[in-house]
Motif scaffolding. Structure first.
Motif, PDB file in Angstrom:
ATOM      1  N   SER A  81       0.854  -1.189   0.000  1.00  0.00           N
ATOM      2  CA  SER A  81       0.000   0.000   0.000  1.00  0.00           C
ATOM      3  C   SER A  81       0.890   1.240   0.000  1.00  0.00           C
ATOM      4  N   PRO A  82       0.386   2.368  -0.484  1.00  0.00           N
ATOM      5  CA  PRO A  82       1.202   3.584  -0.576  1.00  0.00           C
ATOM      6  C   PRO A  82       1.312   4.293   0.777  1.00  0.00           C
ATOM      7  N   GLU A  83       1.984   3.632   1.720  1.00  0.00           N
ATOM      8  CA  GLU A  83       2.141   4.167   3.071  1.00  0.00           C
ATOM      9  C   GLU A  83       3.535   3.850   3.596  1.00  0.00           C
ATOM     10  N   ALA A  84       3.960   4.638   4.569  1.00  0.00           N
ATOM     11  CA  ALA A  84       5.237   4.414   5.233  1.00  0.00           C
ATOM     12  C   ALA A  84       5.157   4.980   6.640  1.00  0.00           C
ATOM     13  N   VAL A  85       6.066   4.541   7.493  1.00  0.00           N
ATOM     14  CA  VAL A  85       6.198   5.101   8.829  1.00  0.00           C
ATOM     15  C   VAL A  85       7.684   5.318   9.089  1.00  0.00           C
ATOM     16  N   ILE A  86       7.982   6.415   9.745  1.00  0.00           N
ATOM     17  CA  ILE A  86       9.378   6.709  10.068  1.00  0.00           C
ATOM     18  C   ILE A  86       9.490   7.085  11.542  1.00  0.00           C
ATOM     19  N   GLU A  87      10.706   7.015  12.034  1.00  0.00           N
ATOM     20  CA  GLU A  87      11.051   7.519  13.363  1.00  0.00           C
ATOM     21  C   GLU A  87      12.077   8.622  13.135  1.00  0.00           C
ATOM     22  N   TRP A  88      11.921   9.742  13.833  1.00  0.00           N
ATOM     23  CA  TRP A  88      12.755  10.913  13.584  1.00  0.00           C
ATOM     24  C   TRP A  88      13.157  11.587  14.897  1.00  0.00           C
ATOM     25  N   THR A  89      14.126  12.495  14.758  1.00  0.00           N
ATOM     26  CA  THR A  89      14.478  13.418  15.837  1.00  0.00           C
ATOM     27  C   THR A  89      14.440  14.830  15.264  1.00  0.00           C
ATOM     28  N   HIS A  90      13.754  15.725  15.975  1.00  0.00           N
ATOM     29  CA  HIS A  90      13.678  17.142  15.595  1.00  0.00           C
ATOM     30  C   HIS A  90      14.602  17.899  16.546  1.00  0.00           C
ATOM     31  N   TRP A  91      15.717  18.378  16.018  1.00  0.00           N
ATOM     32  CA  TRP A  91      16.709  19.131  16.792  1.00  0.00           C
ATOM     33  C   TRP A  91      16.363  20.604  16.735  1.00  0.00           C
ATOM     34  N   LYS A  92      16.143  21.208  17.893  1.00  0.00           N
ATOM     35  CA  LYS A  92      15.861  22.643  17.977  1.00  0.00           C
ATOM     36  C   LYS A  92      17.147  23.296  18.499  1.00  0.00           C
ATOM     37  N   ASN A  93      18.049  23.568  17.566  1.00  0.00           N
ATOM     38  CA  ASN A  93      19.419  23.936  17.916  1.00  0.00           C
ATOM     39  C   ASN A  93      19.548  25.254  18.656  1.00  0.00           C
ATOM     40  N   LYS A  94      18.665  26.196  18.430  1.00  0.00           N
ATOM     41  CA  LYS A  94      18.785  27.481  19.131  1.00  0.00           C
ATOM     42  C   LYS A  94      18.502  27.342  20.618  1.00  0.00           C
ATOM     43  N   SER A  95      17.657  26.387  21.003  1.00  0.00           N
ATOM     44  CA  SER A  95      17.368  26.175  22.432  1.00  0.00           C
ATOM     45  C   SER A  95      18.154  24.996  23.000  1.00  0.00           C
ATOM     46  N   GLY A  96      18.882  24.268  22.147  1.00  0.00           N
ATOM     47  CA  GLY A  96      19.637  23.108  22.614  1.00  0.00           C
ATOM     48  C   GLY A  96      18.740  21.960  23.047  1.00  0.00           C
ATOM     49  N   THR A  97      17.536  21.858  22.472  1.00  0.00           N
ATOM     50  CA  THR A  97      16.605  20.797  22.836  1.00  0.00           C
ATOM     51  C   THR A  97      16.276  19.952  21.612  1.00  0.00           C
ATOM     52  N   ALA A  98      15.608  18.824  21.862  1.00  0.00           N
ATOM     53  CA  ALA A  98      15.197  17.945  20.771  1.00  0.00           C
ATOM     54  C   ALA A  98      13.921  17.217  21.153  1.00  0.00           C
ATOM     55  N   LEU A  99      13.231  16.746  20.144  1.00  0.00           N
ATOM     56  CA  LEU A  99      11.999  15.988  20.312  1.00  0.00           C
ATOM     57  C   LEU A  99      12.078  14.774  19.407  1.00  0.00           C
ATOM     58  N   ARG A 100      11.719  13.604  19.936  1.00  0.00           N
ATOM     59  CA  ARG A 100      11.708  12.391  19.121  1.00  0.00           C
ATOM     60  C   ARG A 100      10.265  11.992  18.847  1.00  0.00           C
ATOM     61  N   GLY A 101      10.049  11.335  17.719  1.00  0.00           N
ATOM     62  CA  GLY A 101       8.707  10.885  17.399  1.00  0.00           C
ATOM     63  C   GLY A 101       8.651  10.031  16.158  1.00  0.00           C
ATOM     64  N   ASP A 102       7.437   9.726  15.754  1.00  0.00           N
ATOM     65  CA  ASP A 102       7.151   8.928  14.561  1.00  0.00           C
ATOM     66  C   ASP A 102       6.211   9.710  13.662  1.00  0.00           C
ATOM     67  N   GLU A 103       6.218   9.350  12.395  1.00  0.00           N
ATOM     68  CA  GLU A 103       5.245   9.904  11.458  1.00  0.00           C
ATOM     69  C   GLU A 103       4.753   8.792  10.547  1.00  0.00           C
ATOM     70  N   TRP A 104       3.453   8.842  10.275  1.00  0.00           N
ATOM     71  CA  TRP A 104       2.829   7.927   9.333  1.00  0.00           C
ATOM     72  C   TRP A 104       2.559   8.709   8.053  1.00  0.00           C
ATOM     73  N   TYR A 105       3.022   8.185   6.920  1.00  0.00           N
ATOM     74  CA  TYR A 105       2.884   8.834   5.627  1.00  0.00           C
ATOM     75  C   TYR A 105       1.862   8.105   4.763  1.00  0.00           C
ATOM     76  N   ARG A 106       1.039   8.873   4.073  1.00  0.00           N
ATOM     77  CA  ARG A 106       0.150   8.331   3.052  1.00  0.00           C
ATOM     78  C   ARG A 106       0.507   9.037   1.755  1.00  0.00           C
ATOM     79  N   PHE A 107       0.801   8.249   0.725  1.00  0.00           N
ATOM     80  CA  PHE A 107       1.199   8.792  -0.570  1.00  0.00           C
ATOM     81  C   PHE A 107       0.022   8.764  -1.533  1.00  0.00           C
ATOM     82  N   ASP A 108      -0.060   9.773  -2.394  1.00  0.00           N
ATOM     83  CA  ASP A 108      -1.090   9.821  -3.417  1.00  0.00           C
ATOM     84  C   ASP A 108      -0.828   8.708  -4.432  1.00  0.00           C
ATOM     85  N   PRO A 109      -1.813   7.837  -4.676  1.00  0.00           N
ATOM     86  CA  PRO A 109      -1.582   6.718  -5.593  1.00  0.00           C
ATOM     87  C   PRO A 109      -1.287   7.138  -7.032  1.00  0.00           C
ATOM     88  N   GLU A 110      -1.769   8.299  -7.441  1.00  0.00           N
ATOM     89  CA  GLU A 110      -1.548   8.746  -8.827  1.00  0.00           C
ATOM     90  C   GLU A 110      -0.170   9.368  -9.036  1.00  0.00           C
TER      91      GLU A 110
END
Length: 149
Positions: A81-110
């Motif tokens: 199926s046209p879907e994916a899931v990823i795990e990522w880290t969002h680095w907020k460099n100006k504050s020296g912080t980070a957030l980890r998470g996942d994203e579920w992607y749905r791709f347009d079939p066309e």
């Protein structure tokens, strides 16, 4: 069924993250269907982000304002199926912080472009910690990025 293979979907996600990190408006636009939607957990202003233009402009704002950079930790793409899931880290460099998470992607079939992203955070955003992540999970031992690139 999507016109893209699982490898091509993974490559598109990597191009999307590069475009985010580069704050490249046109490259971001090229990743999405015009009516794409990016959903987030509660607590952020002006969500969800509706349209490729909005998504691109919001990520560019994050790079310019927060010093944001993102790393992909893992990608899993569906074989049927046209879907994916990823795990990522969002680095907020100006504050020296980070957030980890996942994203579920749905791709347009066309077109094979990203039509929808649903973001899930590993932990609630806690301004009292440096890196928002799962408690007592061995990120270093599992080979995760421990700093922004």
């Amino acid at each position: 069924m999507s016109k893209l293979t699982p490898a091509e979907h993974a490559a598109l996600i990597r191009r999307y993250f590069k475009a985010c990190n580069d704050a490249d408006y046109q490259a971001l636009m090229d990743c999405f269907t015009p009516d794409a939607v990016h959903y987030f957990p509660p607590g952020l202003p002006e969500i969800p982000w509706r349209s490729a233009d909005t998504i691109a402009k919001k990520w560019i704002w994050c790079v310019e304002t927060l010093g944001s950079q993102w790393t992909i930790e893992k990608i899993l793409v569906s074989h049927d199926s046209p879907e994916a899931v990823i795990e990522w880290t969002h680095w907020k460099n100006k504050s020296g912080t980070a957030l980890r998470g996942d994203e579920w992607y749905r791709f347009d079939p066309e077109t094979g472009k990203i039509a929808e992203i649903r973001a899930y955070y590993a932990a609630p955003a806690d301004k009292n910690v440096t890196i928002n992540e799962l408690y007592d999970f061995d990120y270093l031992g599992r080979g995760y990025h421990m700093k922004s690139e």
